[in-house]
Scaffold this motif. Sequence first.
Motif, mmCIF file in Angstrom:
data_model
loop_
_atom_site.group_PDB
_atom_site.id
_atom_site.type_symbol
_atom_site.label_atom_id
_atom_site.label_comp_id
_atom_site.label_asym_id
_atom_site.label_seq_id
_atom_site.Cartn_x
_atom_site.Cartn_y
_atom_site.Cartn_z
ATOM 1 N N LEU A 58 50.880 9.990 40.214
ATOM 2 C CA LEU A 58 49.437 10.223 40.295
ATOM 3 C C LEU A 58 49.069 11.587 39.718
ATOM 4 O O LEU A 58 48.180 11.692 38.865
ATOM 5 N N VAL A 59 49.741 12.634 40.155
ATOM 6 C CA VAL A 59 49.397 13.958 39.659
ATOM 7 C C VAL A 59 49.748 14.096 38.183
ATOM 8 O O VAL A 59 49.092 14.822 37.435
ATOM 9 N N GLY A 60 50.772 13.366 37.730
ATOM 10 C CA GLY A 60 51.113 13.379 36.310
ATOM 11 C C GLY A 60 50.055 12.720 35.454
ATOM 12 O O GLY A 60 49.905 13.056 34.272
ATOM 13 N N ARG A 61 49.313 11.789 36.032
ATOM 14 C CA ARG A 61 48.196 11.153 35.312
ATOM 15 C C ARG A 61 46.923 11.990 35.414
ATOM 16 O O ARG A 61 46.123 12.033 34.476
ATOM 17 N N VAL A 62 46.736 12.642 36.558
ATOM 18 C CA VAL A 62 45.547 13.467 36.758
ATOM 19 C C VAL A 62 45.616 14.748 35.925
ATOM 20 O O VAL A 62 44.603 15.197 35.376
ATOM 21 N N SER A 63 46.796 15.352 35.822
ATOM 22 C CA SER A 63 46.975 16.603 35.069
ATOM 23 C C SER A 63 48.112 16.455 34.074
ATOM 24 O O SER A 63 49.166 17.084 34.198
ATOM 25 N N PRO A 64 47.930 15.623 33.046
ATOM 26 C CA PRO A 64 49.030 15.353 32.112
ATOM 27 C C PRO A 64 49.417 16.549 31.256
ATOM 28 O O PRO A 64 50.466 16.537 30.614
ATOM 29 N N ARG A 65 48.589 17.608 31.275
ATOM 30 C CA ARG A 65 48.906 18.820 30.491
ATOM 31 C C ARG A 65 49.232 20.000 31.403
ATOM 32 O O ARG A 65 49.248 21.149 30.960
ATOM 33 N N GLY A 66 49.490 19.738 32.665
ATOM 34 C CA GLY A 66 49.698 20.801 33.638
ATOM 35 C C GLY A 66 51.021 21.518 33.490
ATOM 36 O O GLY A 66 52.012 20.963 33.001
ATOM 37 N N SER A 291 34.376 21.999 29.224
ATOM 38 C CA SER A 291 34.874 20.796 28.545
ATOM 39 C C SER A 291 36.286 20.457 29.011
ATOM 40 O O SER A 291 36.618 19.282 29.197
ATOM 41 N N ARG A 292 37.121 21.477 29.210
ATOM 42 C CA ARG A 292 38.479 21.222 29.715
ATOM 43 C C ARG A 292 38.424 20.629 31.121
ATOM 44 O O ARG A 292 39.162 19.701 31.440
ATOM 45 N N TYR A 293 37.557 21.185 31.947
ATOM 46 C CA TYR A 293 37.431 20.699 33.321
ATOM 47 C C TYR A 293 36.923 19.261 33.336
ATOM 48 O O TYR A 293 37.462 18.408 34.068
ATOM 49 N N VAL A 294 35.923 18.963 32.524
ATOM 50 C CA VAL A 294 35.371 17.605 32.494
ATOM 51 C C VAL A 294 36.406 16.622 31.943
ATOM 52 O O VAL A 294 36.492 15.474 32.401
ATOM 53 N N THR A 295 37.197 17.053 30.975
ATOM 54 C CA THR A 295 38.292 16.203 30.492
ATOM 55 C C THR A 295 39.256 15.873 31.620
ATOM 56 O O THR A 295 39.739 14.735 31.735
ATOM 57 N N SER A 296 39.521 16.840 32.496
ATOM 58 C CA SER A 296 40.398 16.592 33.644
ATOM 59 C C SER A 296 39.749 15.620 34.640
ATOM 60 O O SER A 296 40.448 14.813 35.259
#
Length: 370
Positions: A58-66, A291-296
């Motif tokens: 789940l977190v890997g899908r929510v923040s795939p660039r984390g 824009s980064r936040y909305v992409t997330s």
Amino acid sequence: MQRLAPLPIPPFYCPLPGALHPQWEAVNRRSVEWLEEFGLFESRRQYERLVDARVGELVGRVSPRGGPEALQVAADFYQWLFAFDDAYCDEGALGSRPEALVVELARILRAAETPGNAAPDGEGYLDALRDLRLRLDRIATPVQTNRWVEALRGYFFFQVWEAANRSRGTIPTLDEYTVARMQSGAVKATMMLLDVAEGYELPAAEMDHPLTRALTEMACTVIDWDNDIASHHKESLRSQDHQNLRDILAHEHDLSQQEALRRAIAMRDRVMVHFLRLKQAADATESVARSRYVTSLCDWIRGNLDWQVSTNRYRNPENPVVLESGFAERPSTELTDPLPIPSVQWWWDPGLLLPGHGERECPMGGLRAG
């Protein structure tokens, strides 16, 4: 309301791209070890349910660039939330005792507010939350940790609200439930970690801007309504508190479960369509951080749907709901006007969200700024 056989769930409308962090399996494995370290389960069955949730995915899908450290903190927080929900909320020991629940939540919250004030005391949930806060302090700014604590406070408040409803046998109105659901699902608390995961801070002036707030609330609503739609049958087998979008629609409008499902999907689609319009408006503001936040937020919406298919968290394997595969190409309704829910109609007010845009310039499509 009568308990009925599960209704097939049609494909969701979600024209957003999905992604998955390449290290999600390692994050998931370490999160299970963290769960075991703090003993956040009371039985083997509960432990297996938590492991089956696959929070790393789940977190890997929510923040795939984390980043790796922030991703692990986020996954462990999701793990804490799922375990805490099982132990304290819904069917938990205090789930129908608001007076006792509020005292316990106030005590636990203090561990997130001031983690350095006390040594670990052998209480799993309290110690684990303290550990999360101390780790968050290493990777986040004070502004970001404060946002997380305040969102956690909102989540706790609405757990008491739900417990009060259960204790009195009260079914909330659709308007009341819509407001509460933005907080009670804890999605907003996880959203306060989105910029942390990617190593930047969304400035307060932008986080608190009406446009950003509307997008955040709409994303929370779509995500939680999607969970309500998909998990209704599982919840009805384990609890009869009817604090689910489908039950509330059936109760308030005297609908069959089939019609309540249809209406719930149409409502979430109207919010989804409007969210996409507002995203275009946010992109046009030329704020890179927003824009980064909305992409997330988009990653959260799509990632939740992808995750729902693979996790057992919202399914009952012995009596499963049929989730039709794929995504709908078009929304289930052509309606684009504001939902008849007073507390969220401000989402459709361009004069508030986009001050300075005239009626012709407004990218929100056909709505007056006055």
